[in-house]
Design a protein around this motif. Structure first.
Motif, mmCIF file in Angstrom:
data_model
loop_
_atom_site.group_PDB
_atom_site.id
_atom_site.type_symbol
_atom_site.label_atom_id
_atom_site.label_comp_id
_atom_site.label_asym_id
_atom_site.label_seq_id
_atom_site.Cartn_x
_atom_site.Cartn_y
_atom_site.Cartn_z
ATOM 1 N N ALA A 55 0.874 -1.312 0.010
ATOM 2 C CA ALA A 55 0.250 -0.025 0.052
ATOM 3 C C ALA A 55 0.580 1.247 0.087
ATOM 4 O O ALA A 55 0.442 2.160 -0.660
ATOM 5 C CB ALA A 55 -0.851 0.185 1.299
ATOM 6 N N GLN A 56 1.923 1.274 0.485
ATOM 7 C CA GLN A 56 2.821 2.541 0.726
ATOM 8 C C GLN A 56 3.221 3.112 -0.709
ATOM 9 O O GLN A 56 3.932 3.972 -0.666
ATOM 10 C CB GLN A 56 3.996 2.312 1.825
ATOM 11 N N ARG A 57 3.393 2.100 -1.693
ATOM 12 C CA ARG A 57 3.747 2.554 -2.920
ATOM 13 C C ARG A 57 2.585 3.616 -3.514
ATOM 14 O O ARG A 57 3.034 4.186 -4.530
ATOM 15 C CB ARG A 57 3.829 1.207 -3.725
ATOM 16 N N ASN A 58 1.411 3.450 -3.096
ATOM 17 C CA ASN A 58 0.214 4.189 -3.631
ATOM 18 C C ASN A 58 -0.275 5.365 -2.826
ATOM 19 O O ASN A 58 -0.705 6.245 -3.295
ATOM 20 C CB ASN A 58 -0.873 3.079 -4.310
ATOM 21 N N PHE A 59 -0.330 4.896 -1.510
ATOM 22 C CA PHE A 59 -1.155 5.613 -0.749
ATOM 23 C C PHE A 59 -0.615 6.194 0.708
ATOM 24 O O PHE A 59 0.506 5.560 1.034
ATOM 25 C CB PHE A 59 -2.477 5.080 -0.216
ATOM 26 N N PRO A 60 -0.767 7.275 1.178
ATOM 27 C CA PRO A 60 -0.262 7.571 2.562
ATOM 28 C C PRO A 60 -1.023 6.840 3.513
ATOM 29 O O PRO A 60 -2.061 6.413 3.285
ATOM 30 C CB PRO A 60 -0.684 9.034 2.844
ATOM 31 N N VAL A 73 -5.325 3.689 4.610
ATOM 32 C CA VAL A 73 -5.067 4.538 3.401
ATOM 33 C C VAL A 73 -5.711 5.836 2.905
ATOM 34 O O VAL A 73 -6.843 5.652 3.154
ATOM 35 C CB VAL A 73 -4.735 3.401 2.354
ATOM 36 N N LEU A 74 -5.177 6.746 2.696
ATOM 37 C CA LEU A 74 -5.780 7.800 2.277
ATOM 38 C C LEU A 74 -5.686 7.591 0.564
ATOM 39 O O LEU A 74 -4.875 7.558 -0.063
ATOM 40 C CB LEU A 74 -5.113 9.123 2.528
ATOM 41 N N MET A 75 -7.015 7.757 -0.008
ATOM 42 C CA MET A 75 -7.158 7.758 -1.427
ATOM 43 C C MET A 75 -7.865 9.017 -1.738
ATOM 44 O O MET A 75 -8.253 9.296 -2.821
ATOM 45 C CB MET A 75 -8.239 6.628 -1.847
ATOM 46 N N ASP A 180 -0.353 13.211 17.509
ATOM 47 C CA ASP A 180 -1.239 13.981 16.518
ATOM 48 C C ASP A 180 -0.562 14.473 15.465
ATOM 49 O O ASP A 180 0.370 14.990 15.680
ATOM 50 C CB ASP A 180 -1.975 15.380 17.298
ATOM 51 N N GLY A 181 -1.178 14.000 14.103
ATOM 52 C CA GLY A 181 -0.455 14.395 12.798
ATOM 53 C C GLY A 181 -1.099 15.738 12.356
ATOM 54 O O GLY A 181 -2.069 16.207 12.933
ATOM 55 N N GLU A 182 -0.193 16.205 11.512
ATOM 56 C CA GLU A 182 -0.488 17.450 10.915
ATOM 57 C C GLU A 182 0.218 17.361 9.552
ATOM 58 O O GLU A 182 1.492 17.440 9.449
ATOM 59 C CB GLU A 182 -0.059 18.629 11.516
ATOM 60 N N LEU A 183 -0.330 17.654 8.414
ATOM 61 C CA LEU A 183 0.269 17.615 6.967
ATOM 62 C C LEU A 183 -0.011 19.141 6.397
ATOM 63 O O LEU A 183 -1.318 19.294 6.455
ATOM 64 C CB LEU A 183 -0.154 16.494 6.250
ATOM 65 N N LEU A 230 5.891 5.927 7.596
ATOM 66 C CA LEU A 230 6.683 7.203 7.449
ATOM 67 C C LEU A 230 6.934 7.566 6.002
ATOM 68 O O LEU A 230 6.678 8.832 5.783
ATOM 69 C CB LEU A 230 7.922 7.039 8.398
ATOM 70 N N PHE A 231 7.465 6.625 5.198
ATOM 71 C CA PHE A 231 7.957 7.195 4.017
ATOM 72 C C PHE A 231 6.730 7.551 3.156
ATOM 73 O O PHE A 231 6.575 8.272 2.079
ATOM 74 C CB PHE A 231 8.621 6.140 3.226
ATOM 75 N N SER A 232 5.565 6.618 3.396
ATOM 76 C CA SER A 232 4.469 6.803 2.646
ATOM 77 C C SER A 232 3.736 8.371 2.749
ATOM 78 O O SER A 232 2.991 8.739 1.790
ATOM 79 C CB SER A 232 3.303 5.749 2.987
ATOM 80 N N LEU A 233 3.995 9.043 3.851
ATOM 81 C CA LEU A 233 3.211 10.322 4.032
ATOM 82 C C LEU A 233 3.795 11.335 2.966
ATOM 83 O O LEU A 233 3.200 12.262 2.713
ATOM 84 C CB LEU A 233 3.668 10.847 5.239
ATOM 85 N N ASP A 234 4.997 10.918 2.233
ATOM 86 C CA ASP A 234 5.317 11.863 1.135
ATOM 87 C C ASP A 234 4.256 11.962 -0.104
ATOM 88 O O ASP A 234 4.391 12.703 -0.798
ATOM 89 C CB ASP A 234 6.764 11.226 0.438
ATOM 90 N N LEU A 235 3.498 10.886 -0.015
ATOM 91 C CA LEU A 235 2.564 10.873 -1.182
ATOM 92 C C LEU A 235 1.388 11.769 -1.162
ATOM 93 O O LEU A 235 0.529 11.863 -1.989
ATOM 94 C CB LEU A 235 2.139 9.258 -1.422
#
Length: 256
Positions: A55-60, A73-75, A180-183, A230-235
């Protein structure tokens, strides 16, 4: 950020849920489809920890807020937006579809709160199951067909993966690694878009975890899964960009 189910008493996607049985569903069939209509407008889908590498290849990959968080996963970055599924249910880009979505309209559930065993259930409102000429039969007389036993196995494996996911989340909680996350997404207008309402792994605390714990996580495969998250968040910027290109981006408020 997460899309809530239409009926809070039922899991996401499901409008009704009944146990599958050879009396009531003797002539029912299951039908394949190239449309994922149940994903239309759904911006987040539950994910098991075993699916992180794919999943981390496609989605945060994020975690829900509050107690007992679960991976998602965020779509889409905004509720009601799925940038990978068109209005007719067509998946417009080759992406990994989470097992949670692939099992629909089937799932394992307890028929009573005090029941120990899980029973295979279906959403009878779905057009993927029902009477008719098309599709694979669910029963041959009183016995389940291969199609039914295969789906039962798939749902059983999903439940096993769910237990592993719960253990993974418990380990994160034990070491207080979620925050708590923030983007923030800056598109050059001077007014960045900020997304909250989720949790993510705190990298500062992760760096402070004892070496023997990290060694154990490396050996049991947990550490790579944390970094997949963590790496997936760049998406998020890619998802946001797809929203904008599809005319589904958030509105930019005029400057004062």
């Amino acid at each position: 950020m997460a899309t809530a189910p239409q009926n809070p008493a039922l899991p996401l996607f499901y409008k009704d849920l009944v146990p599958l049985n050879s009396q009531q569903h003797a002539s029912w069939k299951t039908r394949s489809t190239d449309k994922a209509t149940w994903l239309v407008g759904v911006n987040s889908v539950p994910l098991t920890v075993e699916e992180f590498p794919q999943a981390q290849r496609n989605f945060p990959i994020i975690f829900t807020a509050g107690e007992n968080p679960v991976p998602l996963v965020l779509m889409g970055m905004n509720e009601g937006v799925n940038v990978y599924v068109d209005e007719d249910g067509t998946v417009n880009t080759p992406v990994y579809v989470p097992a949670y979505a692939r099992r629909y309209p089937f799932m394992l559930a307890r028929l009573r709160p005090d029941a120990e065993e899980l029973s295979l259930c279906i959403d009878p409102t779905s057009d993927l199951v029902g009477e008719g000429e098309d599709g694979q039969a669910l029963f041959d007389g009183t016995e389940p067909t291969e199609a039914t036993t295969n789906m039962l196995k798939f749902c059983e494996n999903f439940e096993i993966a769910g237990t592993k996911t719960a253990n993974f989340m418990a380990e994160l909680a034990k070491h207080n690694l979620l925050m708590d996350g923030e983007l923030n997404i800056d598109i050059g207008t001077g007014q960045p878009f900020t997304y909250r309402g989720f949790q993510m792994v705190d990298e500062t605390k992760l760096r402070e975890v004892r070496g023997d714990v990290l060694r154990q996580w490396n050996q049991n495969g947990m550490l790579p899964l944390i970094y997949a998250h963590l790496f997936s968040l760049d998406l998020v910027r890619e998802i946001f960009g797809r929203q904008v290109s599809q005319g589904k981006g958030p509105q930019v408020l005029p400057s004062a």
